[in-house]
Design a protein around this motif. Structure first.
Motif, mmCIF file in Angstrom:
data_model
loop_
_atom_site.group_PDB
_atom_site.id
_atom_site.type_symbol
_atom_site.label_atom_id
_atom_site.label_comp_id
_atom_site.label_asym_id
_atom_site.label_seq_id
_atom_site.Cartn_x
_atom_site.Cartn_y
_atom_site.Cartn_z
ATOM 1 N N ASN A 17 0.838 -1.201 0.000
ATOM 2 C CA ASN A 17 0.000 0.000 0.000
ATOM 3 C C ASN A 17 0.870 1.246 0.000
ATOM 4 O O ASN A 17 1.823 1.334 0.771
ATOM 5 N N LEU A 18 0.534 2.189 -0.849
ATOM 6 C CA LEU A 18 1.140 3.514 -0.803
ATOM 7 C C LEU A 18 0.170 4.415 -0.055
ATOM 8 O O LEU A 18 -1.000 4.504 -0.411
ATOM 9 N N LEU A 19 0.680 5.080 0.976
ATOM 10 C CA LEU A 19 -0.156 5.925 1.825
ATOM 11 C C LEU A 19 0.325 7.370 1.692
ATOM 12 O O LEU A 19 1.178 7.821 2.449
ATOM 13 N N PRO A 20 -0.215 8.107 0.730
ATOM 14 C CA PRO A 20 0.278 9.467 0.500
ATOM 15 C C PRO A 20 -0.270 10.467 1.508
ATOM 16 O O PRO A 20 -1.416 10.378 1.938
ATOM 17 N N GLY A 21 0.597 11.388 1.883
ATOM 18 C CA GLY A 21 0.198 12.534 2.685
ATOM 19 C C GLY A 21 -0.142 13.671 1.728
ATOM 20 O O GLY A 21 -0.627 13.441 0.618
ATOM 21 N N PRO A 22 0.153 14.900 2.114
ATOM 22 C CA PRO A 22 -0.161 16.039 1.256
ATOM 23 C C PRO A 22 0.794 16.134 0.059
ATOM 24 O O PRO A 22 2.008 16.077 0.229
ATOM 25 N N THR A 69 6.702 -7.242 0.022
ATOM 26 C CA THR A 69 5.300 -7.645 0.063
ATOM 27 C C THR A 69 4.710 -7.421 1.453
ATOM 28 O O THR A 69 5.406 -7.506 2.461
ATOM 29 N N GLY A 70 3.441 -7.076 1.483
ATOM 30 C CA GLY A 70 2.738 -6.859 2.743
ATOM 31 C C GLY A 70 3.155 -5.594 3.465
ATOM 32 O O GLY A 70 3.077 -5.514 4.686
ATOM 33 N N GLN A 71 3.567 -4.565 2.718
ATOM 34 C CA GLN A 71 4.075 -3.336 3.332
ATOM 35 C C GLN A 71 3.133 -2.162 3.117
ATOM 36 O O GLN A 71 2.465 -2.059 2.093
ATOM 37 N N ASN A 72 3.131 -1.262 4.096
ATOM 38 C CA ASN A 72 2.450 0.026 3.988
ATOM 39 C C ASN A 72 3.538 1.079 3.902
ATOM 40 O O ASN A 72 4.335 1.224 4.825
ATOM 41 N N ILE A 73 3.588 1.791 2.795
ATOM 42 C CA ILE A 73 4.638 2.786 2.582
ATOM 43 C C ILE A 73 4.018 4.171 2.753
ATOM 44 O O ILE A 73 3.233 4.633 1.924
ATOM 45 N N LEU A 74 4.386 4.816 3.847
ATOM 46 C CA LEU A 74 3.847 6.125 4.198
ATOM 47 C C LEU A 74 4.707 7.216 3.574
ATOM 48 O O LEU A 74 5.906 7.276 3.820
ATOM 49 N N TYR A 80 3.455 12.009 10.135
ATOM 50 C CA TYR A 80 3.032 11.027 11.128
ATOM 51 C C TYR A 80 4.199 10.752 12.077
ATOM 52 O O TYR A 80 5.283 10.365 11.641
ATOM 53 N N PRO A 81 3.999 10.924 13.377
ATOM 54 C CA PRO A 81 5.097 10.804 14.336
ATOM 55 C C PRO A 81 5.374 9.373 14.807
ATOM 56 O O PRO A 81 6.051 9.178 15.798
ATOM 57 N N GLY A 82 4.880 8.380 14.128
ATOM 58 C CA GLY A 82 4.992 7.010 14.594
ATOM 59 C C GLY A 82 6.400 6.475 14.731
ATOM 60 O O GLY A 82 6.643 5.587 15.529
ATOM 61 N N ASN A 83 7.348 6.984 13.977
ATOM 62 C CA ASN A 83 8.717 6.474 14.044
ATOM 63 C C ASN A 83 9.638 7.356 14.850
ATOM 64 O O ASN A 83 10.848 7.140 14.855
ATOM 65 N N PHE A 84 9.103 8.379 15.494
ATOM 66 C CA PHE A 84 9.968 9.297 16.217
ATOM 67 C C PHE A 84 9.744 9.188 17.700
ATOM 68 O O PHE A 84 8.715 8.998 18.192
#
Length: 84
Positions: A17-22, A69-74, A80-84
């Motif tokens: 999945n490609l998860l685009p922001g702005p 495979t099976g990845q969400n690419i943000l 998104y602060p999930g990795n910080f």
């Protein structure tokens, strides 16, 4: 859904999945307040160039990403602060 990914990957079908922001689109350009908010609230300090999303899409659909495979690419410039 993720439980099905290995089943398809063995047949050279990957599910990502490609998860685009702005991104810099006509809709975003139409509202300077929105554009200002989005560029000051992410690590990149800008909105994405549509060519960047296109390049990522081309990569994910290419043979170079055959083992991905099976990845969400943000792609949100660090909003998104999930990795910080």
């Amino acid at each position: 859904m993720l439980g099905l990914v290995p089943q398809f990957a063995s047949h050279n079908v990957t599910i990502n999945n490609l998860l685009p922001g702005p991104f810099d689109t006509g809709r975003l350009r139409g509202s300077k307040d929105i554009a200002r908010y989005l560029t000051t609230n992410n690590s990149a300090g800008r909105v994405g160039d549509p060519m960047e999303l296109g390049a990522m899409c081309a990569f994910v659909c290419s043979a170079h990403a055959g083992y991905l495979t099976g990845q969400n690419i943000l792609m949100d410039g660090g909003k998104y602060p999930g990795n910080f």
